[in-house]
Design an enzyme around this catalytic site. Sequence first.
Site, PDB file in Angstrom:
ATOM      1  CB  SER A  49      36.296  43.791  34.918  1.00 56.28           C
ATOM      2  OG  SER A  49      35.027  43.222  35.078  1.00 56.28           O
ATOM      3  CD  GLU A  50      29.981  45.064  33.061  1.00 58.39           C
ATOM      4  OE1 GLU A  50      29.234  44.402  32.346  1.00 58.39           O
ATOM      5  OE2 GLU A  50      29.581  45.712  34.035  1.00 58.39           O
ATOM      6  CG  LEU A  98      47.585  52.627  43.156  1.00 65.24           C
ATOM      7  CD1 LEU A  98      47.184  51.426  44.006  1.00 65.24           C
ATOM      8  CD2 LEU A  98      49.092  52.837  43.227  1.00 65.24           C
ATOM      9  CD  GLU A 130      50.768  48.766  51.480  1.00 62.80           C
ATOM     10  OE1 GLU A 130      49.641  49.292  51.363  1.00 62.80           O
ATOM     11  OE2 GLU A 130      51.814  49.410  51.597  1.00 62.80           O
ATOM     12  CE  LYS A 132      43.626  49.007  43.536  1.00 69.46           C
ATOM     13  NZ  LYS A 132      42.251  49.374  43.812  1.00 69.46           N
ATOM     14  CG  ASP A 134      36.729  46.714  46.321  1.00 69.76           C
ATOM     15  OD1 ASP A 134      36.876  47.885  45.902  1.00 69.76           O
ATOM     16  OD2 ASP A 134      36.018  45.867  45.761  1.00 69.76           O
ATOM     17  NE  ARG A 153      40.299  58.601  44.313  1.00 66.97           N
ATOM     18  CZ  ARG A 153      40.593  57.588  43.517  1.00 66.97           C
ATOM     19  NH1 ARG A 153      41.816  57.074  43.527  1.00 66.97           N
ATOM     20  NH2 ARG A 153      39.674  57.054  42.751  1.00 66.97           N
ATOM     21  CE1 TYR A 242      46.451  54.598  50.519  1.00 73.21           C
ATOM     22  CE2 TYR A 242      44.635  53.077  50.925  1.00 73.21           C
ATOM     23  CZ  TYR A 242      45.128  54.229  50.343  1.00 73.21           C
ATOM     24  OH  TYR A 242      44.320  54.999  49.571  1.00 73.21           O
ATOM     25  CE  LYS A 329      41.411  46.333  39.773  1.00 72.77           C
ATOM     26  NZ  LYS A 329      41.174  47.613  39.145  1.00 72.77           N
ATOM     27  CB  CYS A 423      15.173  17.497  17.769  1.00 69.46           C
ATOM     28  SG  CYS A 423      16.674  16.888  18.543  1.00 69.46           S
ATOM     29  CB  CYS A 426      16.493  12.998  16.408  1.00 69.64           C
ATOM     30  SG  CYS A 426      15.061  13.612  17.308  1.00 69.64           S
ATOM     31  CB  CYS A 441      14.028  16.644  21.418  1.00 67.57           C
ATOM     32  SG  CYS A 441      13.914  15.209  20.343  1.00 67.57           S
ATOM     33  CB  CYS A 447      16.389  12.093  20.184  1.00 70.01           C
ATOM     34  SG  CYS A 447      17.545  13.459  20.133  1.00 70.01           S
TER      35      CYS A 447
HETATM   36  S1  IVH Z   1      48.432  53.263  47.762  1.00 62.85           S
HETATM   37  C1  IVH Z   1      49.347  57.230  44.949  1.00 62.85           C
HETATM   38  N1  IVH Z   1      47.696  51.073  48.938  1.00 62.85           N
HETATM   39  O1  IVH Z   1      43.431  51.864  45.438  1.00 62.85           O
HETATM   40  C2  IVH Z   1      48.268  56.252  45.284  1.00 62.85           C
HETATM   41  N2  IVH Z   1      46.111  52.238  47.642  1.00 62.85           N
HETATM   42  O2  IVH Z   1      43.350  52.296  42.554  1.00 62.85           O
HETATM   43  C3  IVH Z   1      48.695  55.398  46.409  1.00 62.85           C
HETATM   44  N3  IVH Z   1      43.917  51.184  47.648  1.00 62.85           N
HETATM   45  O3  IVH Z   1      43.009  55.314  45.545  1.00 62.85           O
HETATM   46  C4  IVH Z   1      47.656  54.460  46.814  1.00 62.85           C
HETATM   47  N4  IVH Z   1      44.412  49.507  48.964  1.00 62.85           N
HETATM   48  O4  IVH Z   1      41.915  53.901  47.397  1.00 62.85           O
HETATM   49  C5  IVH Z   1      47.328  52.092  48.148  1.00 62.85           C
HETATM   50  N5  IVH Z   1      47.184  49.119  50.075  1.00 62.85           N
HETATM   51  C6  IVH Z   1      46.824  50.129  49.293  1.00 62.85           C
HETATM   52  C7  IVH Z   1      45.513  50.246  48.795  1.00 62.85           C
HETATM   53  C8  IVH Z   1      45.207  51.313  47.966  1.00 62.85           C
HETATM   54  C9  IVH Z   1      43.453  50.081  48.269  1.00 62.85           C
HETATM   55  C10 IVH Z   1      43.085  52.026  46.784  1.00 62.85           C
HETATM   56  C11 IVH Z   1      43.207  53.482  47.065  1.00 62.85           C
HETATM   57  C12 IVH Z   1      43.602  54.093  45.762  1.00 62.85           C
HETATM   58  C13 IVH Z   1      43.138  53.066  44.787  1.00 62.85           C
HETATM   59  C14 IVH Z   1      43.889  53.150  43.492  1.00 62.85           C
END
Ligand code: IVH
Length: 686
Positions: A49-50, A98, A130, A132, A134, A153, A242, A329, A423, A426, A441, A447
């Site tokens: 997130s950072e 994505l 689906e 996501k 990790d 990738r 996927y 997300k 303090c 107080c 304190c 206090c």
């Molecule tokens: S579909 C055109 N499905 O998320 C891209 N990606 O932030 C289609 N990922 O590079 C990706 N679960 O590594 C798809 N159920 C899922 C996924 C998924 C994890 C990852 C994937 C992608 C990244 C994108």
Amino acid sequence: MTDSLLPTPSSKSTLIDDTIITQMRTLIGAIKKHNYAYYVLDNPILEDSEYDQLRLSLVELEEQYPDLVQPDSPINQVGDTPLSAFNQVTHDVPMLSLGNVFDYDDLHNFMRRVNDRLSDAQQNPEYEIELKLDGLAVSLKYEYGQFVQAVTRGDGRVGEDITQNTKTIRNLPLWLSDAKDIELLEVRGEVLMPKAGFERLNRLAEENEDKTFANPRNAAAGSLRQLDPAVAASRPLAFYAYSVNQGLPDIIETQSAALAWLKDIGFTVSAVEVVSNPRAAQVYYESVIETRDDLPFEIDGTVIKVNSLALQQQLGYLSREPRWATAYKFPAETVITRLNNIEWQVGRTGQLTPVGKLEPVKVGGVTVSNVTLHNFGEIQRLDVRAGDMVSVHRAGDVIPKVTRVWHEQRPDNSEPVTLPSNCPVCDSPVILPEGEALARCTGGLFCPAQQQEALIHFVSRRAMDIDGLGERWLISFFEHGLVKTVADIYQLHNHQDDLITYEKLGEKSVNNIISAIEDSKHTTLARFIYALGIRGVGETTAQNLAQQFGELDSLMAADIDTLLQTPDVGAITAELIYEFFRAPHNIEVIDELIKAGVHWDAVEQTVAEGLPLDGQTWVITGALDSMARDEAKAKLQALGAKVVGSVSAKTTALLAGEKAGSKLTKAEKLGVKVVGEDEFLALVGD
Ligand code: IVH
């Protein structure tokens, strides 16, 4: 200038071009550094997130100042240049990323954008959702059913050939009899390390004093990049498919059917849900949040895809991501915000806690504006100042925490944090005993932040034992302002009418309370000392102090060295006692108590001379079978011994019970006599 490098509500429009370029360059530098650490070294330096926030800041700047976009901006680039140790392979179809949505509004907008590109007849298409996963994206190729190649990738266009390592993944099919007629099948999915395997791997690494992995995703990435396939084989990896990117049978028309087919022919796929409107997508997303901890692997959101493969094709791609899918997300668990100020709060027991006042920010799904900084030591460890940009982490129900200070963003005029000398409630002096993390304190009896606690302790059975004055009434009197300090308890007889009005107490009850208070005036010095509630002074220490000093005045006048002569009183407690009797308001309260008639019998100071253990110093450790340690201590003291907390060369003997630890080791090392429980019982005549 550096002030607005990170997302803050500052106005960027007034800044001159040079400043904007400097900001862009700094962000690009930070993003590239992270990309390299993440994609190449598998060792991220930022939370996702950072990283997202840094990217977002850059995107915003680029949108606002399109003329200033830097030629090497990483915004439209996926991943990083692949490592050279593996062969490089160009993907037939680029592996894209994505887009993200973070809340229902974003999701709605995503679906609206999809509708905008569809004909009237195609409006509101079905979506497939689906998990996501990790891990890391991998493309697999099968020729006539035979597994032939796996590629990472990489930068989206060119990846690394990891065929050998991928072959060792146990749930990855190497032969697909149902695809034996398909010339080329390309399946994409995620390689991940299940949580249980990750924990096992890290435990093992710890035992072997090897480097541990920060999270399952890095562990999976590190394992796939092992140059030795035997090492990769020993890692608990799994592949979840996927998508089918080449070779999907024509009769399959939807993403959900494609996944069902993948499952049929031997792949592992994760949960799939098909929905027909944004509300249903939201409900499913929320149910995934609820159950994510129960999954065997980590996920960081859901992926929402237009279900029809024909519509997917029609919608097509933006430069870096498909128009037909987005990641929904989970709320960011680490975000960057400004720490506006640091305030000190006084707890019920007098400890001073620094509280960071934040520019309010959403983290882990809730808005956070305060964060505890725990103690002065933590402030020094983090090196944090008012005005700093900080990363705040909040996961689940865990209280938010500052995990990082962005020192590079520190405003020029910031000042180091100092511990207040008085303090904030107080004004009594504040002390931070040597070696302690918590500042306190010293105005314990006076206090306002500590009064309620002080009152409850004062009347308790082992202190002044004012049995008739229950805690509930006491708190109520406190809340009505009838008692503030413990001395006010002895003035309650002047407020009998108020007691009757406020608490609807009958006359009889009031009389009982008043007489219990009256009775408590006759006490012992040990109880009185204990009742004062001095930090570190429990019952036994109070008894020791009463024995050692005999009179309250000499205890109050004692310096730290004299206090240290008392059995059981170490450096920290000595300082706490000393300072307690230096806080002017505490002295006022003690004077009022005595004036009100609190008194005690003269202390019979046991003369140790002539007693069998006179001049000896004992330490007790471990658990005794026959009695509590305090009891054993009292028995030793009755025989004239001093009982202290730590073993030194001056220790006469160590009484060691069950599970004695470091004190026993130390005694053995120093050649101090070790006495077992039986020998001790014989000695004290039990
Ligand atoms: S579909 C055109 N499905 O998320 C891209 N990606 O932030 C289609 N990922 O590079 C990706 N679960 O590594 C798809 N159920 C899922 C996924 C998924 C994890 C990852 C994937 C992608 C990244 C994108």
